[in-house]
Design a protein around this motif. Structure first.
Motif, PDB file in Angstrom:
ATOM      1  N   THR A 153       1.007  35.912  34.522  1.00  0.00           N
ATOM      2  CA  THR A 153       1.366  34.821  33.613  1.00  0.00           C
ATOM      3  C   THR A 153       2.222  33.801  34.347  1.00  0.00           C
ATOM      4  O   THR A 153       3.165  34.154  35.058  1.00  0.00           O
ATOM      5  CB  THR A 153       2.129  35.366  32.403  1.00  0.00           C
ATOM      6  N   LEU A 154       1.896  32.497  34.151  1.00  0.00           N
ATOM      7  CA  LEU A 154       2.622  31.416  34.808  1.00  0.00           C
ATOM      8  C   LEU A 154       2.893  30.279  33.814  1.00  0.00           C
ATOM      9  O   LEU A 154       2.227  30.178  32.774  1.00  0.00           O
ATOM     10  CB  LEU A 154       1.823  30.870  35.993  1.00  0.00           C
ATOM     11  N   THR A 155       3.839  29.402  34.205  1.00  0.00           N
ATOM     12  CA  THR A 155       4.117  28.189  33.423  1.00  0.00           C
ATOM     13  C   THR A 155       4.139  26.958  34.317  1.00  0.00           C
ATOM     14  O   THR A 155       4.590  25.894  33.878  1.00  0.00           O
ATOM     15  CB  THR A 155       5.460  28.308  32.686  1.00  0.00           C
ATOM     16  N   TYR A 156       3.654  27.061  35.555  1.00  0.00           N
ATOM     17  CA  TYR A 156       3.628  25.916  36.452  1.00  0.00           C
ATOM     18  C   TYR A 156       2.927  24.738  35.784  1.00  0.00           C
ATOM     19  O   TYR A 156       1.826  24.866  35.254  1.00  0.00           O
ATOM     20  CB  TYR A 156       2.869  26.242  37.734  1.00  0.00           C
ATOM     21  N   GLY A 157       3.581  23.569  35.812  1.00  0.00           N
ATOM     22  CA  GLY A 157       2.982  22.358  35.272  1.00  0.00           C
ATOM     23  C   GLY A 157       3.154  22.168  33.784  1.00  0.00           C
ATOM     24  O   GLY A 157       2.795  21.110  33.247  1.00  0.00           O
ATOM     25  N   LEU A 158       3.693  23.168  33.081  1.00  0.00           N
ATOM     26  CA  LEU A 158       3.875  23.069  31.637  1.00  0.00           C
ATOM     27  C   LEU A 158       5.282  22.561  31.313  1.00  0.00           C
ATOM     28  O   LEU A 158       6.193  22.644  32.143  1.00  0.00           O
ATOM     29  CB  LEU A 158       3.666  24.436  30.981  1.00  0.00           C
ATOM     30  N   PRO A 159       5.498  22.025  30.111  1.00  0.00           N
ATOM     31  CA  PRO A 159       6.847  21.627  29.711  1.00  0.00           C
ATOM     32  C   PRO A 159       7.814  22.807  29.851  1.00  0.00           C
ATOM     33  O   PRO A 159       7.548  23.907  29.369  1.00  0.00           O
ATOM     34  CB  PRO A 159       6.678  21.224  28.238  1.00  0.00           C
ATOM     35  N   GLY A 160       8.902  22.590  30.569  1.00  0.00           N
ATOM     36  CA  GLY A 160       9.840  23.669  30.824  1.00  0.00           C
ATOM     37  C   GLY A 160       9.522  24.467  32.063  1.00  0.00           C
ATOM     38  O   GLY A 160      10.331  25.290  32.506  1.00  0.00           O
ATOM     39  N   GLY A 161       8.343  24.241  32.648  1.00  0.00           N
ATOM     40  CA  GLY A 161       7.959  24.908  33.880  1.00  0.00           C
ATOM     41  C   GLY A 161       8.169  23.992  35.068  1.00  0.00           C
ATOM     42  O   GLY A 161       8.907  23.003  34.988  1.00  0.00           O
ATOM     43  N   ASP A 162       7.519  24.294  36.178  1.00  0.00           N
ATOM     44  CA  ASP A 162       7.645  23.470  37.381  1.00  0.00           C
ATOM     45  C   ASP A 162       6.820  22.206  37.198  1.00  0.00           C
ATOM     46  O   ASP A 162       5.588  22.235  37.199  1.00  0.00           O
ATOM     47  CB  ASP A 162       7.159  24.268  38.595  1.00  0.00           C
ATOM     48  N   ALA A 163       7.504  21.067  37.063  1.00  0.00           N
ATOM     49  CA  ALA A 163       6.836  19.802  36.735  1.00  0.00           C
ATOM     50  C   ALA A 163       6.033  19.234  37.895  1.00  0.00           C
ATOM     51  O   ALA A 163       5.267  18.278  37.707  1.00  0.00           O
ATOM     52  CB  ALA A 163       7.862  18.780  36.269  1.00  0.00           C
ATOM     53  N   GLU A 164       6.194  19.774  39.097  1.00  0.00           N
ATOM     54  CA  GLU A 164       5.476  19.251  40.258  1.00  0.00           C
ATOM     55  C   GLU A 164       3.993  19.594  40.240  1.00  0.00           C
ATOM     56  O   GLU A 164       3.197  19.010  40.971  1.00  0.00           O
ATOM     57  CB  GLU A 164       6.106  19.787  41.548  1.00  0.00           C
ATOM     58  N   PHE A 165       3.594  20.544  39.418  1.00  0.00           N
ATOM     59  CA  PHE A 165       2.201  20.993  39.406  1.00  0.00           C
ATOM     60  C   PHE A 165       1.341  20.086  38.527  1.00  0.00           C
ATOM     61  O   PHE A 165       1.707  19.751  37.394  1.00  0.00           O
ATOM     62  CB  PHE A 165       2.098  22.435  38.905  1.00  0.00           C
ATOM     63  N   THR A 166       0.181  19.696  39.054  1.00  0.00           N
ATOM     64  CA  THR A 166      -0.775  18.839  38.366  1.00  0.00           C
ATOM     65  C   THR A 166      -2.109  19.554  38.263  1.00  0.00           C
ATOM     66  O   THR A 166      -2.542  20.195  39.231  1.00  0.00           O
ATOM     67  CB  THR A 166      -0.966  17.515  39.134  1.00  0.00           C
ATOM     68  N   PRO A 167      -2.795  19.480  37.121  1.00  0.00           N
ATOM     69  CA  PRO A 167      -4.096  20.148  36.988  1.00  0.00           C
ATOM     70  C   PRO A 167      -5.225  19.339  37.637  1.00  0.00           C
ATOM     71  O   PRO A 167      -5.238  18.099  37.572  1.00  0.00           O
ATOM     72  CB  PRO A 167      -4.293  20.254  35.472  1.00  0.00           C
ATOM     73  N   TYR A 168      -6.154  20.049  38.254  1.00  0.00           N
ATOM     74  CA  TYR A 168      -7.313  19.441  38.902  1.00  0.00           C
ATOM     75  C   TYR A 168      -8.566  20.242  38.554  1.00  0.00           C
ATOM     76  O   TYR A 168      -8.498  21.459  38.349  1.00  0.00           O
ATOM     77  CB  TYR A 168      -7.152  19.430  40.427  1.00  0.00           C
ATOM     78  N   ARG A 169      -9.696  19.533  38.532  1.00  0.00           N
ATOM     79  CA  ARG A 169     -10.986  20.178  38.277  1.00  0.00           C
ATOM     80  C   ARG A 169     -11.859  20.148  39.528  1.00  0.00           C
ATOM     81  O   ARG A 169     -12.135  19.065  40.065  1.00  0.00           O
ATOM     82  CB  ARG A 169     -11.726  19.488  37.136  1.00  0.00           C
ATOM     83  N   PRO A 170     -12.306  21.289  40.020  1.00  0.00           N
ATOM     84  CA  PRO A 170     -13.252  21.293  41.126  1.00  0.00           C
ATOM     85  C   PRO A 170     -14.548  20.587  40.717  1.00  0.00           C
ATOM     86  O   PRO A 170     -15.132  20.891  39.672  1.00  0.00           O
ATOM     87  CB  PRO A 170     -13.500  22.787  41.382  1.00  0.00           C
ATOM     88  N   VAL A 171     -14.996  19.632  41.536  1.00  0.00           N
ATOM     89  CA  VAL A 171     -16.176  18.845  41.172  1.00  0.00           C
ATOM     90  C   VAL A 171     -17.441  19.686  41.203  1.00  0.00           C
ATOM     91  O   VAL A 171     -18.441  19.323  40.579  1.00  0.00           O
ATOM     92  CB  VAL A 171     -16.323  17.622  42.092  1.00  0.00           C
ATOM     93  N   LYS A 172     -17.414  20.825  41.891  1.00  0.00           N
ATOM     94  CA  LYS A 172     -18.598  21.665  41.965  1.00  0.00           C
ATOM     95  C   LYS A 172     -19.023  22.194  40.604  1.00  0.00           C
ATOM     96  O   LYS A 172     -20.171  22.582  40.418  1.00  0.00           O
ATOM     97  CB  LYS A 172     -18.368  22.826  42.932  1.00  0.00           C
ATOM     98  N   PHE A 173     -18.080  22.221  39.633  1.00  0.00           N
ATOM     99  CA  PHE A 173     -18.434  22.711  38.315  1.00  0.00           C
ATOM    100  C   PHE A 173     -19.265  21.707  37.532  1.00  0.00           C
ATOM    101  O   PHE A 173     -19.842  22.049  36.499  1.00  0.00           O
ATOM    102  CB  PHE A 173     -17.172  23.087  37.527  1.00  0.00           C
ATOM    103  N   GLY A 174     -19.294  20.453  37.967  1.00  0.00           N
ATOM    104  CA  GLY A 174     -20.205  19.479  37.393  1.00  0.00           C
ATOM    105  C   GLY A 174     -19.781  18.905  36.064  1.00  0.00           C
ATOM    106  O   GLY A 174     -20.593  18.261  35.374  1.00  0.00           O
ATOM    107  N   ASP A 175     -18.528  19.105  35.644  1.00  0.00           N
ATOM    108  CA  ASP A 175     -18.082  18.527  34.367  1.00  0.00           C
ATOM    109  C   ASP A 175     -16.727  17.847  34.517  1.00  0.00           C
ATOM    110  O   ASP A 175     -16.181  17.764  35.597  1.00  0.00           O
ATOM    111  CB  ASP A 175     -18.026  19.593  33.271  1.00  0.00           C
TER     112      ASP A 175
END
Length: 305
Positions: free
Chosen positions: A283-305
Motif C-alpha cells: 500500500t502506498l500514498t505517493y502522489g496523493l493528498p497528504g502523500g509525497d507530492a513529487e509523484f505524478t501519474p503517467y500512462r504507458p502509451v503501449k496500452f493504447g488508451d
C-alpha cells in the motif's frame, strides 16, 4: 494446448519442415510453406510420432518438469543469445536427428511475442543450461503446455510490445517477488537480473512494460512521450505509473499502480523495486493528498488508451 502434427498434413506427406522456423520470428500466426527455415524435420511420420508421444506419457512429462529436464522435437532449432528470437544465434539443438537432445532450463521469460510452429504457439523462451547455454523457444520442447511446467518465469522480453495488456504488465511485475529462489529480486542500480533488466525501480518498471533491456531510467519514463504521457490521478488504471523524476538517482522513483484500496482513493496498492528491500507489493500514498507530492501519474502509451 496439445501440440501435434495436423492429420491432413501427415496424410499429404508434408513434414513439419514445411512450416517456418521460429528463429526468423513467426509472430502469432502459423507459418506458411516455403519460408526460410531455422530448423527442419524429417518425414511427417517421424515428426508425428514425436509430437503425439507427449500425450501418451503424462507421467514422464511430470518427471521431466520436476527435474527441469525436458524432451524436444524436430531438428535444427536455433538457440539465441537473449530472450528475443531476433537476437544472434549461439548454438543449435537436434542438429542431426529429431528429438535427439534433451534440454535443461533454470528459468523462462514471457517475451509477449507469440511464436508458432504448425499448430503449436508460445510466447515463452527458456533459458537453457544444457546442452547449449542460451534461450530457446518453448515451441521446440515436446510438452503439451505453452510454457515449461515447474520452471520459474523471469521478467519480460527485449523489445517493447505495443498494445500489450495491463494484466500482462502486472503479471510480469509479480514475477520478481519470488524470482530469487522464492525471494524478491534484490535492489541495485549497478547490477542486472537474469532477464537482463537493471535491478532498480526504473529497470523493474521497464521489465514489467517489456521495454528494451537493461531498462529506461526514471527521467526517460517520465519525459519520453513515445513511452508515457501524463494523466490525472482520477484516470489511474492497473499498470499505469507514478513517477518522481526530480532530483538525482538517490531520490527519483517510479512505482506501478495496481488498484485503489478504497472508494475514497486515499491509498493504492502498487508494485515497486525499492532500496534496502528489493521487489515489493504494498500500500502506498505517493502522489496523493497528504502523500509525497513529487509523484505524478503517467500512462504507458503501449496500452493504447
Amino acid at each position: 494446448m496439445l501440440r501435434r502434427v495436423l492429420p491432413a498434413v501427415a496424410a499429404a506427406g508434408i513434414g513439419v519442415a514445411g512450416f517456418a522456423g521460429f528463429a526468423h520470428g513467426s509472430d502469432g500466426t502459423a507459418a506458411t510453406a516455403g519460408t526460410t527455415l531455422s530448423r527442419d524435420t524429417t518425414a511427417a511420420s517421424s515428426a508425428g510420432s514425436v509430437r503425439t508421444a507427449r500425450a501418451a506419457d503424462a507421467g514422464s512429462v511430470r518427471q521431466a518438469a520436476a527435474a527441469a529436464d525436458f524432451p524436444t522435437w524436430g531438428t535444427r532449432w536455433g538457440v539465441h543469445a537473449t530472450a528475443d528470437v531476433d537476437s544472434p544465434s549461439v548454438g543449435m539443438i537436434n542438429k542431426t536427428a529429431p528429438g535427439q537432445d534433451r534440454i535443461t532450463a533454470d528459468y523462462q521469460v514471457d517475451t509477449g511475442r507469440k511464436v508458432c510452429e504448425g499448430n503449436a504457439c508460445s510466447t515463452f523462451m527458456a533459458h537453457l543450461t544444457g546442452p547449449v547455454t542460451g534461450f530457446l523457444s518453448v515451441v521446440a520442447v515436446d510438452i503439451p503446455q505453452d510454457r515449461l511446467p515447474g520452471v520459474p518465469v523471469q521478467g519480460g522480453g527485449g523489445h517493447p510490445q505495443p498494445g500489450g495488456s495491463r494484466q500482462e504488465a502486472l503479471n510480469r511485475a509479480a514475477t520478481w517477488l519470488t524470482a530469487d529462489n522464492g525471494a524478491q529480486v534484490p535492489y541495485s542500480q549497478a547490477k542486472v537480473w537474469k532477464d537482463g533488466y537493471r535491478q532498480d525501480c526504473s529497470g523493474y518498471a521497464s521489465m514489467a512494460l517489456g521495454l528494451p533491456t537493461p531498462g529506461t531510467n526514471t527521467v526517460g519514463l517520465a519525459t519520453n512521450r513515445s513511452l508515457t504521457r501524463p494523466i490525472s490521478l482520477g484516470e489511474l488504471k492497473p499498470g499505469d505509473l507514478l513517477i518522481d523524476a526530480a532530483g538525482d538517482n538517490n531520490n527519483r522513483h517510479v512505482v506501478i499502480f495496481e488498484k485503489w484500496n478504497n472508494d475514497a482513493h486515499s491509498s493504492y496498492t502498487a508494485y515497486e523495486q525499492r532500496g534496502d528491500h528489493g521487489t515489493d507489493h504494498r500500500t502506498l500514498t505517493y502522489g496523493l493528498p497528504g502523500g509525497d507530492a513529487e509523484f505524478t501519474p503517467y500512462r504507458p502509451v503501449k496500452f493504447g488508451d
